[in-house]
Design an enzyme around this catalytic site. Sequence first.
Site, PDB file in Angstrom:
ATOM      1  N   GLU A  77      -1.603  -8.799   4.673  1.00 28.83           N
ATOM      2  CA  GLU A  77      -1.320  -8.927   6.114  1.00 28.83           C
ATOM      3  C   GLU A  77      -2.591  -8.757   6.947  1.00 28.83           C
ATOM      4  O   GLU A  77      -2.585  -9.034   8.141  1.00 28.83           O
ATOM      5  CB  GLU A  77      -0.253  -7.899   6.536  1.00 28.83           C
ATOM      6  N   CYS A 124       0.840  -1.202   0.000  1.00 30.36           N
ATOM      7  CA  CYS A 124       0.000   0.000   0.000  1.00 30.36           C
ATOM      8  C   CYS A 124       0.874   1.251   0.000  1.00 30.36           C
ATOM      9  O   CYS A 124       1.554   1.530  -0.968  1.00 30.36           O
ATOM     10  CB  CYS A 124      -0.978  -0.040   1.176  1.00 30.36           C
ATOM     11  N   HIS A 168      -3.863  -5.560   1.045  1.00 29.64           N
ATOM     12  CA  HIS A 168      -3.279  -5.860   2.357  1.00 29.64           C
ATOM     13  C   HIS A 168      -3.385  -7.341   2.697  1.00 29.64           C
ATOM     14  O   HIS A 168      -4.236  -7.724   3.503  1.00 29.64           O
ATOM     15  CB  HIS A 168      -3.981  -5.036   3.435  1.00 29.64           C
TER      16      HIS A 168
END
Lengths: 267, 983
Positions: A230, A98, A228
Amino acid sequence: MTTLRPRALILHAPGTNRDAEAALAFRQAGADAEIVPLNVLRAGQRRMHDYAILVVPGGFSHADALGAGKLLALDLRTYFAEEVAAFVASGRPVIGICNGFQALVKAGLLRWADNGARDTINVTLTFNAAGRFECRWVTLAAVPSRCFWTAGLDELIYCPVAHGEGRFITKNPQAAEALQAAGQVALVYAGPDGQPAGGAYPENPNGSTADIAGICNPAGNVLGLMPHPEDHVSRYQHPRWMRGEAGQMGLPLFENGVRYAAQVTGW
Amino acid sequence: MALPIHCLVIGARNGVNPAAASLLADAHALGVLALTDLECYTLYFLEGDIPGSDLDRLSVEVLSDPVAQTSAWRSHLGDGVAAFNNAGAQHHVIETAPRPGVTDRVAEEIARCAHMLGVASVRRAATGQRFVLHGVLTDAERHFLARRLLANPVIQRYAFGPIEPSFPEVSQASALVEVIALRELDDAELLAVSRERRAALDLAEMQAVQQYFREAGRDPTDVEFETIAQTWSEHCVHKTFKARITLPRNRPAWHHSLATKDRVGEQIDKPASEVDGLLRTYLRATTDRIAAPWVRSAFVDNAGIVDFDDEFEISFKVETHNHPSAIEPFGGANTGVGGVVRDVLGVSAKPIAATDVLCFGPQALGMDTALPEGVLPPRRVRSGVVAGIGDYGNKLGVPTVNGAIWYDSGYTANPLVFCGCVGLAPKNRHPRQPIAGDHVVVLGGRTGRDGLRGATFSSMPMDAQTGEVAGASVQIGDPITEKGLIEVVTRAREAGLYHAVTDCGAGGLSSAVGEMGSQVGAEVDVTRVRLKYPGLAPWEIWLSEAQERMVLAVPEAALPKLQALCDTFGIEQTDIGQFTGTGRLLARAGERLILDLDNEFLHNGLPQRRLTAVWPAVGPLGPGADLPAMPDYAGLLLALLRHPNLASKADVIRSYDHEVQGGTVVKPLTGAANDGPADACVLKPMGTGGTRGIVLANGLNPEYGKRDAYRMAVSVVDEAIRNAVAAGADPARIALLDNFCWGDPQRPETLGALVAAVRGCCDAALHYGAPFISGKDSLNNEYTGSDGRRHAIPPTLLISALGLIDDVSQSVTTDLKAPGDLLYLLGEPQGRLGGGHLGLLGMPAYTALAEAGEVPDLAEWAPGLYRALHGAIRAGLVRACHDVSEGGLAVAAAEMCIGGRLGMALSVEAAEPLVALFGETNGALLVEVRAEDAGAFERHLAGQPARRIGHVTAGSQLAIRAGGGGLQLPMAELVSAWSTLPG
């Protein structure tokens, strides 16, 4: 006992805000992760080359003043140019997620490199086609590329995007084609069936050229991506876990990076 | 000699600029149809003798993006643009720039990065915007667009053609301290001083100030007077909630369903006809009577605190930022988030979630003529507020996870912006008491004129001039500095570097230092405070509400460690004085003493207000009305789903990052297509162990408030709790926050309605055993237009619920899960049409019904029902659950269908189908259960009002039979209606 775990440096600039999730994902993937503030690196209290993985996580570094990732890119170029170049050249894995992707692109670390004019930045991330920040879940497909992070990922990745400036564009159509031909497109936005979104919203959430969600450098050890992964490393982060849906987590991407880091560094 | 000014003009390179397209649409919505196209450019101004090669380098390397943007340098006067602006021209240029003193982070970054690149000749930087308007526009139209759309005159200037930039100045304080001769003034003169200085103090309060200084044998300085005015403002001290209120002798007209022993109001008032403080008598008394052992702090700290588990505690605070959002929607809402986040940081907690509940005027309003003078179009208020909330929360990395939006013409001049923040901290680690000798340390942003007199500003009704006069009261946020504060304060807590901490909110340093030193005393030097720009008078420094500042009491030995932390995270630390042990508050400007006040007087010297209430008229607003003969039930349901209060809020929800921090287990959008409504949000905070999670929900219904403030309060407590329980919260572990937004309490009916609402929410809280842990009131939400007409908001109470769920894997969502499952209606629907959403569809027959009907009352059986439902959830027997609220059973059923993209076949007995389908109620829920679990589920619900009313179907059709009526609608029509955007 844990000395064999590769160490990941999670870079924390003013305004970084997905550092803790990135650290968690790397720990789950088998790394030791340390969140290191930019000023600690600048002061020499930590050194980049002591780490096996460099992570530039999401957020709004320096408030995205002057454009997303722009000032963090300036930090990287001004204070850490040689260290970063050496880190990349050593083949160790680097990932920008990002805001981190935006910073790597704007620092010139991720671009179509084979165009003759080596210092010209010919790709960028700009305002979403819809003109506003958007948070929604997307499907990512790894496409055949030089990227070590996505090598062998046969499952799709389902994870959120949360950005206002994530539209990947190139200076001209040739640059996009050349990037693909060079094997530098690593991840694309896809439908649930894994087929590229074909530009259709919302599967392609921001109007990115050729559905490009993530690209790598020619050597394949530096990956940048807008979504994302994660944020999808456990079952209860899936938006429809209560409907019995599961899988397509982001974890394999990080496991790939950690495994690769272990190979490169011998840790 | 003046240095040259260079201006970089930056535009979009390819195709349409989305910002321009959106502005063009807004201009057309405002009625300016002559505008055919619009171009937007960003302007960066650099002052200095800068060589051309450096300018080009700056442009290419940092200021513009050569792939996505065009850029060109011009002399700042702009070559030839003025020619565009002749009468009858096809193109017009309007340029804007921030007013001097308005926070401009980008300008600061330009100067910083120019120096990083070694371009030392850049002396100062500034920003602006340039718009090229296409079409033949009159002067009046151009001014209208500039004022209403392109610039906000409160924070920006505009020019037809090139604009002069405003550069920040290097700072130095002014030494000007004024003495206000109060001692000899008569009553009229005292009131005149209060008015002139916008102090919002009444005569009794002015007399108390006068008396104090007569006894001190001197007159106050302006620093002292302003400090008292802020400390004693409604905003800071909640005079109305502490006032002694004379109640009417007659019994209130509302209908109780509760036994007398359960009514906090009845117990305490009878036979007294006075109440000594609403806060103490009712709200705190309710929390005390419930005496929940898991409440760690209620009403005392900056935020309420409850236990999470053995290791952690959770804090929760909800604030309003209504007045600032009315005059500068983006900045007002932006700093509303910033302020409430600092409240949570002020109890040493890490912010982990944000909530937002918003009340706006109808979006179709917008033509100048339809609005009171000085009021921004509701459409612009909405877009600015939503953008402001998103900007702050997203940049801060705090997920915005729960909220509501309500539209009513009563909010046109007074929008409401409720911002909430949840924090997580290790248990009992928040230090609260400064020690004599500790340093008074300010962390974070610099001080400017921003937000001067904000506390008193928010305590006064507004008028057409407010925007102009109160410009200084508006602040612009800097979330990145706030993020740095979070990093520093949470680490300083872990390292034990401070003895007390509080945020700089309303009243600025005067409140923060005054409150922290209210027992021990403090002495500071205002000239040590770091300033944004020169010329601030001492009282302005002391009172400024500049954002992103925290005040800490730091022992001398810890100062270097705190400085090191600040250096790491790029935060400024300023030592401005010491806590003294004298019990007095002293401020100096260098050597000169400018404030010397007795803390006892400052914090306890405020005379108690005496107010009189009369019970408001309660009940139907109109005469009886007949039920329409042949209603189109399906058409009514679609109209309800399209109503902006009920329709999908996905466009707003998705503009907020609700995933950051990785703990959002039940998201604000749920279901098969990630677009169904959620009753509540469930969070599993990162860093906590085990399976326990947090549940956040809210209740709001001003439509009931217009008819019966008591029942509104009862209903919104029920709604908040019911939503939380529906998602899986343990009904025995729910804490509540109250936020009252009301009109002018000096009017007895307005105050009477407030008393009724306070009693209602306390009665309900007692009934459910859910204590209040924090609350806030925003009064005087009224606006007097230049026509002299008063525009007040409907009585509005927001209840926010903070619940716990022992195992997040047992969370329940509203979306239907599988065909063949059974559907149960829990509770005894009250079938009330009064204040119901049927009345808001613009159909006179139904509006008459809503005017004539009664609003829902407290459901006495609800607590037992919720406990039983929770037992069934714990046993894994509940697949989906949704509260039956606005729009009644039909809307609840439709929302569950949309979420699951599955159909439903329901059948309910009904004397009157309209009431069964759309009547509103408290205490009712619609629940999905597997067929094989029916027996077990029914055993859990034994003795509770619950009945099976249908099943889930695969056919994607909602079918409801209600007595002799009913409806059938296909999924596509439901989804399409519900996805309608407001306006």
